[in-house]
Motif scaffolding. Structure first.
Motif, PDB file in Angstrom:
ATOM      1  N   ARG A  25      -7.407  -2.211  -0.653  1.00 25.16           N
ATOM      2  CA  ARG A  25      -7.912  -1.731  -1.936  1.00 25.16           C
ATOM      3  C   ARG A  25      -9.104  -0.818  -1.725  1.00 25.16           C
ATOM      4  O   ARG A  25      -9.185   0.276  -2.283  1.00 25.16           O
ATOM      5  CB  ARG A  25      -8.366  -2.973  -2.709  1.00 25.16           C
ATOM      6  CG  ARG A  25      -8.117  -2.922  -4.155  1.00 25.16           C
ATOM      7  CD  ARG A  25      -8.625  -4.190  -4.778  1.00 25.16           C
ATOM      8  NE  ARG A  25      -9.016  -3.814  -6.105  1.00 25.16           N
ATOM      9  CZ  ARG A  25      -8.445  -4.269  -7.205  1.00 25.16           C
ATOM     10  NH1 ARG A  25      -7.519  -5.182  -7.146  1.00 25.16           N
ATOM     11  NH2 ARG A  25      -8.817  -3.828  -8.367  1.00 25.16           N
ATOM     12  N   GLU A  56      -9.973   0.786   1.027  1.00 23.32           N
ATOM     13  CA  GLU A  56      -9.570   2.022   1.709  1.00 23.32           C
ATOM     14  C   GLU A  56      -8.921   2.970   0.714  1.00 23.32           C
ATOM     15  O   GLU A  56      -9.178   4.170   0.702  1.00 23.32           O
ATOM     16  CB  GLU A  56      -8.534   1.709   2.782  1.00 23.32           C
ATOM     17  CG  GLU A  56      -9.121   1.194   4.070  1.00 23.32           C
ATOM     18  CD  GLU A  56      -8.008   0.689   4.987  1.00 23.32           C
ATOM     19  OE1 GLU A  56      -8.302  -0.242   5.726  1.00 23.32           O
ATOM     20  OE2 GLU A  56      -6.866   1.210   4.923  1.00 23.32           O
ATOM     21  N   THR A  57      -8.049   2.404  -0.135  1.00 23.44           N
ATOM     22  CA  THR A  57      -7.280   3.238  -1.062  1.00 23.44           C
ATOM     23  C   THR A  57      -8.188   3.858  -2.123  1.00 23.44           C
ATOM     24  O   THR A  57      -7.923   4.956  -2.603  1.00 23.44           O
ATOM     25  CB  THR A  57      -6.146   2.405  -1.699  1.00 23.44           C
ATOM     26  OG1 THR A  57      -5.528   1.655  -0.671  1.00 23.44           O
ATOM     27  CG2 THR A  57      -5.105   3.279  -2.355  1.00 23.44           C
ATOM     28  N   GLN A  89       2.373   1.802  -3.389  1.00 24.92           N
ATOM     29  CA  GLN A  89       1.343   2.338  -4.281  1.00 24.92           C
ATOM     30  C   GLN A  89       1.243   3.858  -4.104  1.00 24.92           C
ATOM     31  O   GLN A  89       1.118   4.608  -5.060  1.00 24.92           O
ATOM     32  CB  GLN A  89       0.018   1.628  -3.947  1.00 24.92           C
ATOM     33  CG  GLN A  89      -1.118   1.873  -4.905  1.00 24.92           C
ATOM     34  CD  GLN A  89      -1.939   3.088  -4.545  1.00 24.92           C
ATOM     35  OE1 GLN A  89      -1.851   3.627  -3.454  1.00 24.92           O
ATOM     36  NE2 GLN A  89      -2.711   3.534  -5.507  1.00 24.92           N
ATOM     37  N   ARG A  90       1.365   4.308  -2.839  1.00 24.53           N
ATOM     38  CA  ARG A  90       1.244   5.745  -2.574  1.00 24.53           C
ATOM     39  C   ARG A  90       2.468   6.509  -3.070  1.00 24.53           C
ATOM     40  O   ARG A  90       2.355   7.657  -3.507  1.00 24.53           O
ATOM     41  CB  ARG A  90       0.989   5.989  -1.081  1.00 24.53           C
ATOM     42  CG  ARG A  90      -0.297   5.316  -0.613  1.00 24.53           C
ATOM     43  CD  ARG A  90      -1.078   6.161   0.339  1.00 24.53           C
ATOM     44  NE  ARG A  90      -0.416   6.345   1.609  1.00 24.53           N
ATOM     45  CZ  ARG A  90      -0.501   5.495   2.619  1.00 24.53           C
ATOM     46  NH1 ARG A  90      -1.208   4.400   2.492  1.00 24.53           N
ATOM     47  NH2 ARG A  90       0.099   5.746   3.755  1.00 24.53           N
ATOM     48  N   GLY A 133       0.830  -1.213   0.000  1.00 22.95           N
ATOM     49  CA  GLY A 133       0.000   0.000   0.000  1.00 22.95           C
ATOM     50  C   GLY A 133       0.862   1.260   0.000  1.00 22.95           C
ATOM     51  O   GLY A 133       0.533   2.256  -0.653  1.00 22.95           O
ATOM     52  N   LEU A 193      -4.694  -0.359  -8.219  1.00 19.68           N
ATOM     53  CA  LEU A 193      -4.834  -1.023  -6.925  1.00 19.68           C
ATOM     54  C   LEU A 193      -4.766  -2.536  -7.045  1.00 19.68           C
ATOM     55  O   LEU A 193      -5.050  -3.260  -6.099  1.00 19.68           O
ATOM     56  CB  LEU A 193      -6.165  -0.601  -6.276  1.00 19.68           C
ATOM     57  CG  LEU A 193      -6.434   0.916  -6.278  1.00 19.68           C
ATOM     58  CD1 LEU A 193      -7.751   1.225  -5.619  1.00 19.68           C
ATOM     59  CD2 LEU A 193      -5.314   1.667  -5.583  1.00 19.68           C
ATOM     60  N   GLU A 195      -9.268   6.983  -0.682  1.00 21.61           N
ATOM     61  CA  GLU A 195      -8.152   7.944  -0.655  1.00 21.61           C
ATOM     62  C   GLU A 195      -7.958   8.560  -2.040  1.00 21.61           C
ATOM     63  O   GLU A 195      -7.721   9.749  -2.174  1.00 21.61           O
ATOM     64  CB  GLU A 195      -6.862   7.240  -0.231  1.00 21.61           C
ATOM     65  CG  GLU A 195      -6.806   6.979   1.263  1.00 21.61           C
ATOM     66  CD  GLU A 195      -5.523   6.280   1.673  1.00 21.61           C
ATOM     67  OE1 GLU A 195      -5.504   5.748   2.775  1.00 21.61           O
ATOM     68  OE2 GLU A 195      -4.547   6.258   0.880  1.00 21.61           O
TER      69      GLU A 195
END
Ligand code: ATP
Length: 391
Positions: free
Chosen positions: A197, A199-200, A168-169, A165, A189, A203
């Motif tokens: 996934r 949660e993101t 990914q950010r 995660g 994702l 975001e």
């Protein structure tokens, strides 16, 4: 390069975007235009004479089965492929022939493509250094990006010292650093587990609204597209089948293909018996024969073949025939029950063997269900729950 709050944020209430629908405004000028674009690889047609408008600050999702041309469509916007025919414009500028680095687009790849020997900070700064940005400005921009993706404490780490995660950010921060007009996300994702996934996804939506940018996402995952996007394009064989907001795609699919591709659906073959404004009467021979009634305007003639699509969550299952309606009632037997925790999926077998799925929320903690295997039941739905599909 500011990350100012935009109008779109102000129209967000409780996480739901309201009143953002530039595609319904005939005066709105699209940011991205695909005009009769085709892409052929040898004899193979990957994108087939496709036209599409995407608006500024839209979160737009391309959805479709593997090989339908989603990535090719995106790569042509980024400049990694040229169209064989047609024109692509961004803010009125013709992109065909323009190299990727000159375009106001940036693409984030599924693999993230982070430089393993560089720290998080250096990864994010990379594109800015290449653009010969002045050092003070790079420092400020990288710090801003780290803050945006909540990775301030990880600036010195290398990619292998991060979770999936977090990587990914970093990739997201790196692709946003140059403040492109359009961010292209290819399965962004895909490498994350389900919970992260989800949660993101929120975001990403939050970030997109904060930055007031246009995001174009390619995904296999229909739930992801439904969650994040203002509009979804469902593709098949290099063509667009339907382009609409998620709720329209789900509730008013324009074809069997879209109904079947997006979400779970029961599809019954039927013949049209009467057409009136706002209502269609049909007859299905499924389940020993039944009258169907759907509240919908349909352009069709009496005697035409059609399909009626009903989502499982809109199907009722009762032990007694529902007294409240004559049409849309079919008799069957509970063939299987799938327990999913929040829902139970009843598979009801109708006479002749066709099975209908009905989703029932598990409203109590009861383990024993009032309707169980092999019970004789009635499945039914309201006239405004189904959709008549003529293609
Ligand atoms: P996936 O979801 O699997 O990534 P996709 O919808 O993104 O699929 P594309 O990658 O756009 O599909 O590919 C569309 C079609 O074009 C596929 O059949 C693919 O094999 C073909 N294709 C893509 N790139 C090339 C290439 N460089 N040469 C030949 N054929 C290609």
């Amino acid at each position: 390069m500011s990350t100012g709050v935009t109008e779109k944020t102000q129209t967000t209430i409780g996480g739901i975007r309201r009143k953002f629908a530039p595609w319904t405004d005939p005066a709105a000028v699209p940011l991205i235009r695909y005009e009769n674009v085709s892409k052929r690889f040898g004899e193979f047609v990957a994108v087939d004479n496709l036209s599409l408008d995407i608006y500024e600050r839209e979160f737009f999702a391309l959805l479709g089965p593997s090989g339908c041309g989603k990535t090719t469509l995106m790569r042509m916007l980024a400049g990694f492929e040229d169209p064989t025919e047609g024109r692509i414009t961004l803010a009125g500028q013709d992109l065909v022939g323009m190299p990727p680095y000159k375009r106001q687009t940036n693409m984030m790849f599924q693999s993230y493509a982070l430089f393993p020997h560089m720290s998080v900070w250096e990864n994010i700064a990379f594109g800015l250094k290449q653009d010969r940005m002045e050092k003070g400005a790079i420092d400020a921009r990288v710090d801003e990006m780290l803050k945006l993706v909540k990775l301030e404490k990880f600036a010195k780490r290398k990619p292998h010292q991060l979770s999936g995660g977090q990587r990914q950010r970093v990739a997201l921060a790196r692709s946003l650093a140059k403040a492109p007009k359009v961010l292209l996300l290819d399965e962004p994702l895909g490498a994350l587990d389900k919970k992260l996934r989800e949660e993101t996804q929120f975001e990403l939506m939050d970030l997109q609204m904060k930055l007031g940018m246009t995001f174009l996402i390619v995904t296999h995952d229909q739930e992801e597209a439904m969650t994040v996007a203002d509009r979804i394009a469902v593709m098949n064989h290099g063509k667009l089948v339907q382009v609409a907001p998620p709720a329209v795609i789900y509730e008013q699919p324009n074809s069997r293909y879209v109904a079947d591709f997006v979400g779970d659906v029961n599809i019954l073959e039927a013949k049209i018996e009467a057409v009136a404004p706002g209502n269609v009467s049909l007859y299905t021979s499924v389940g020993g024969g039944a009258k169907l009634s759907i509240a919908q305007n349909v352009e069709a003639k009496v005697g035409d073949s059609a399909f009626v699509a009903i989502r499982p969550e809109k199907v009722r299952v009762d032990l007694e025939p529902p007294a409240w309606q004559e049409a849309n009632c079919l008799r069957g037997e509970v063939w299987d029950i799938g327990y999913l925790g929040d829902l139970s999926i009843y598979h009801v077998e109708l006479e002749g063997g066709v099975r209908i799925k009905a989703a029932k929320p598990n409203l109590t903690r009861m383990v024993e269900r009032p309707i169980t295997w092999e019970d004789k039941v009635w499945v039914s739905w309201l006239p405004d729950s189904g959709v008549v599909l003529t293609s």
